[in-house]
Design an enzyme around this catalytic site. Structure first.
Site, mmCIF file in Angstrom:
data_model
loop_
_atom_site.group_PDB
_atom_site.id
_atom_site.type_symbol
_atom_site.label_atom_id
_atom_site.label_comp_id
_atom_site.label_asym_id
_atom_site.label_seq_id
_atom_site.Cartn_x
_atom_site.Cartn_y
_atom_site.Cartn_z
ATOM 1 C CB CYS A 1 0.257 41.828 19.820
ATOM 2 S SG CYS A 1 -0.373 43.278 20.681
ATOM 3 C CB CYS B 1 -1.041 48.132 15.288
ATOM 4 S SG CYS B 1 -1.465 48.349 17.028
ATOM 5 C CB CYS C 1 2.236 45.837 14.422
ATOM 6 S SG CYS C 1 3.399 45.138 15.626
ATOM 7 C CB CYS D 1 14.343 50.560 24.255
ATOM 8 S SG CYS D 1 15.132 52.172 24.190
ATOM 9 C CB CYS E 1 13.461 53.045 27.264
ATOM 10 S SG CYS E 1 11.974 53.509 26.347
ATOM 11 C CB CYS F 1 10.101 57.485 24.621
ATOM 12 S SG CYS F 1 10.601 56.956 22.978
ATOM 13 N NE ARG G 1 15.646 56.639 19.914
ATOM 14 C CZ ARG G 1 14.870 56.510 20.989
ATOM 15 N NH1 ARG G 1 13.685 55.970 20.878
ATOM 16 N NH2 ARG G 1 15.284 56.908 22.167
HETATM 17 N N1 SAM Z 1 2.818 46.814 22.154
HETATM 18 C C1 SAM Z 1 3.324 48.042 22.594
HETATM 19 C C2 SAM Z 1 2.633 49.234 21.974
HETATM 20 O O1 SAM Z 1 2.120 49.128 20.864
HETATM 21 O O2 SAM Z 1 2.623 50.293 22.605
HETATM 22 C C3 SAM Z 1 4.822 48.174 22.410
HETATM 23 C C4 SAM Z 1 5.512 47.646 21.187
HETATM 24 S S1 SAM Z 1 5.075 48.388 19.638
HETATM 25 C C5 SAM Z 1 5.850 47.298 18.486
HETATM 26 C C6 SAM Z 1 6.016 49.884 19.619
HETATM 27 C C7 SAM Z 1 5.932 50.775 18.409
HETATM 28 O O3 SAM Z 1 6.651 50.225 17.329
HETATM 29 C C8 SAM Z 1 4.567 51.039 17.810
HETATM 30 O O4 SAM Z 1 3.833 51.988 18.503
HETATM 31 C C9 SAM Z 1 4.923 51.544 16.420
HETATM 32 O O5 SAM Z 1 5.019 52.952 16.427
HETATM 33 C C10 SAM Z 1 6.288 50.915 16.149
HETATM 34 N N2 SAM Z 1 6.197 49.951 15.029
HETATM 35 C C11 SAM Z 1 5.642 48.723 15.066
HETATM 36 N N3 SAM Z 1 5.704 48.132 13.854
HETATM 37 C C12 SAM Z 1 6.324 49.014 13.027
HETATM 38 C C13 SAM Z 1 6.657 48.984 11.643
HETATM 39 N N4 SAM Z 1 6.362 47.955 10.864
HETATM 40 N N5 SAM Z 1 7.308 50.059 11.128
HETATM 41 C C14 SAM Z 1 7.601 51.126 11.909
HETATM 42 N N6 SAM Z 1 7.291 51.199 13.212
HETATM 43 C C15 SAM Z 1 6.658 50.171 13.767
HETATM 44 FE FE1 SF4 Z 2 0.656 44.919 19.547
HETATM 45 FE FE2 SF4 Z 2 2.229 45.700 17.568
HETATM 46 FE FE3 SF4 Z 2 0.099 47.135 18.171
HETATM 47 FE FE4 SF4 Z 2 2.200 47.062 19.895
HETATM 48 S S1 SF4 Z 2 2.180 47.905 17.828
HETATM 49 S S2 SF4 Z 2 0.027 46.857 20.375
HETATM 50 S S3 SF4 Z 2 2.894 44.950 19.531
HETATM 51 S S4 SF4 Z 2 0.091 45.030 17.389
#
Ligand code: SAM
Ligand code: SF4
Ligand code: DTB
Length: 362
Positions: free
Chosen positions: A64, A68, A71, A108, A139, A199, A271
């Site tokens: 990606c 973040c 992530c 989802c 979702c 959500c 949730r």
């Molecule tokens: N890329 C898209 C986005 O960021 O909107 C969708 C997928 S992203 C993985 C969805 C959500 O997963 C993130 O907004 C975050 O809140 C949650 N998430 C990702 N990594 C995580 C982690 N290590 N622990 C807890 N929540 C996590």
């Molecule tokens: Fe990409 Fe993870 Fe951020 Fe979603 S949460 S935008 S998958 S880096």
């Protein structure tokens, strides 16, 4: 000695004008008073013994472009994750069928994108249509959406769109630099305008302070309409991300945030989201007591582990919790009944004599 009732009268009204002080005051209540209030509000709006179950599938994994810090799928960090292109529709449908068979009511689908590309949209729309035709709620979480993309998804029949604020506006820039808080609010706006259910929640345990935690809830509760679903994630610390060594969150503070979310957004599903692998059953039961009424169900979240489905059904059985049935048309009721029976059987089968095992053992 006479018992003292919680100091403030319990209001279960839906409000959009919460102040930071009110949210702080809730968080500061003695634990038992807070849980009592949250449970009272919960009972006004929901059956306290029902929990909604959703199953997640990563339809496009890793690489990606966003940064973040929490992530495992960000291309900025080396987490050893195996990248995957957009999954074939047949595979997604097979996973959705399996999830339904195990008792999930919502499916989802998540993609590691900044936003969906023009080329990917037709596949994604087809996924929505096919998964929905199985009788599941749908979702998706695909990153930022423009107005026209949100409309296309809504027209395809997508029920919910997940897009998290993640944390308070103040703490946000410590976590993500490649898109702004405003970008996120704009996407939520586009989702609402297109008529889909929202959500939206966040993550706790990223090193934020108490004001960031209540600040996140304040943002969510003061949106023009509360998100129908509020995922509260406890950070899953993944090796290779900048957050792998962040200090653990006090479990009671996590339960408090669930309770405050329940009080501030009385009619939303809250949730108990990522992080359950690191919570014991007692902590999860406290979260249900505090008003959590939805979980991710199935042994995988997007890329990290979640409790086994059997273990969750066993926990539900011990707590007298039933999986919430989705709203449905009459023709689907029989099929739904069969699934409930299968789930009940799964949760109780250890109590029955298994002739095949006996003969295999002898
Ligand atoms: N890329 C898209 C986005 O960021 O909107 C969708 C997928 S992203 C993985 C969805 C959500 O997963 C993130 O907004 C975050 O809140 C949650 N998430 C990702 N990594 C995580 C982690 N290590 N622990 C807890 N929540 C996590
Ligand atoms: Fe990409 Fe993870 Fe951020 Fe979603 S949460 S935008 S998958 S880096
Ligand atoms: C949400 O708030 N949590 C889910 C879902 N929405 C998409 C994702 C949790 C991801 C946890 C890390 C992983 O498994 O990759």
């Amino acid at each position: 000695m006479t018992a003292t009732a919680p100091s403030t009268a319990i209001s279960t009204a839906i409000r959009h004008d919460w102040t930071l002080q009110e949210a702080r005051d809730l968080f500061e209540l003695p634990f038992n008073d807070l849980l009592f209030r949250a449970q009272s509000v919960h009972r006004e709006h929901f059956d306290p013994n029902e929990v909604q179950v959703s199953t997640l599938l990563s339809i496009k994994t890793g690489a990606c472009p966003e940064d973040c810090k929490y992530c495992p799928q960000s291309g900025h960090y080396n987490t050893g994750l195996e990248k995957e292109k957009l999954l074939e529709i047949e595979k997604v449908v097979a996973e959705a069928k399996a999830a339904k068979g195990k008792g999930a009511s919502r499916f989802c689908m998540g993609a590691a994108w900044r936003s969906p590309s023009k080329k990917d949209m037709p596949y994604v729309l087809d996924m929505v249509k096919q998964v929905k035709s199985l009788g599941l709620e749908t979702c998706m979480t695909l990153g930022m959406l423009k107005e026209n993309q949100a409309k296309e998804l809504a027209d395809a029949g997508l029920d919910y769109y997940n897009h998290n604020l993640d944390t308070s506006e103040k703490f946000y820039s410590h976590i993500i630099t490649t898109r702004t808080y405003k970008d996120r609010l704009d996407t939520l706006d586009n989702v609402r305008k297109a008529g889909m259910k929202v959500c939206c929640g966040g993550i706790l345990g990223m090193g934020e302070d108490e004001d960031d935690r209540v600040g996140l809830l304040l943002q969510l509760a003061n949106l023009p309409q509360h998100p129908e679903s509020v995922p509260v994630n406890m950070l899953v610390k993944v090796k290779g991300t900048p957050m792998e060594n962040v200090e653990d969150l006090d479990p009671f503070d996590f339960v408090r945030i669930i309770a405050v979310a329940r009080i501030m957004m009385p009619a939303s599903h809250v949730r108990l989201s990522a992080g359950r692998e690191n919570m014991n059953e007692q902590m999860q039961a406290l979260c249900f007591m505090a008003g959590a009424n939805s979980i991710f169900y199935g042994e995988k979240l997007l890329t990290t582990a979640n409790p086994e489905a059997d273990a969750d059904m066993e926990l539900f059985r011990r707590l007298g919790i039933r999986p919430e049935q989705r709203e449905q048309c009459a023709s689907e009721e029989q099929e739904e009944e069969a699934i409930t029976e299968a789930v009940e059987y799964e949760a109780t089968r250890h109590m029955f004599y298994d002739a095949t095992r006996e003969s295999a053992a002898s």
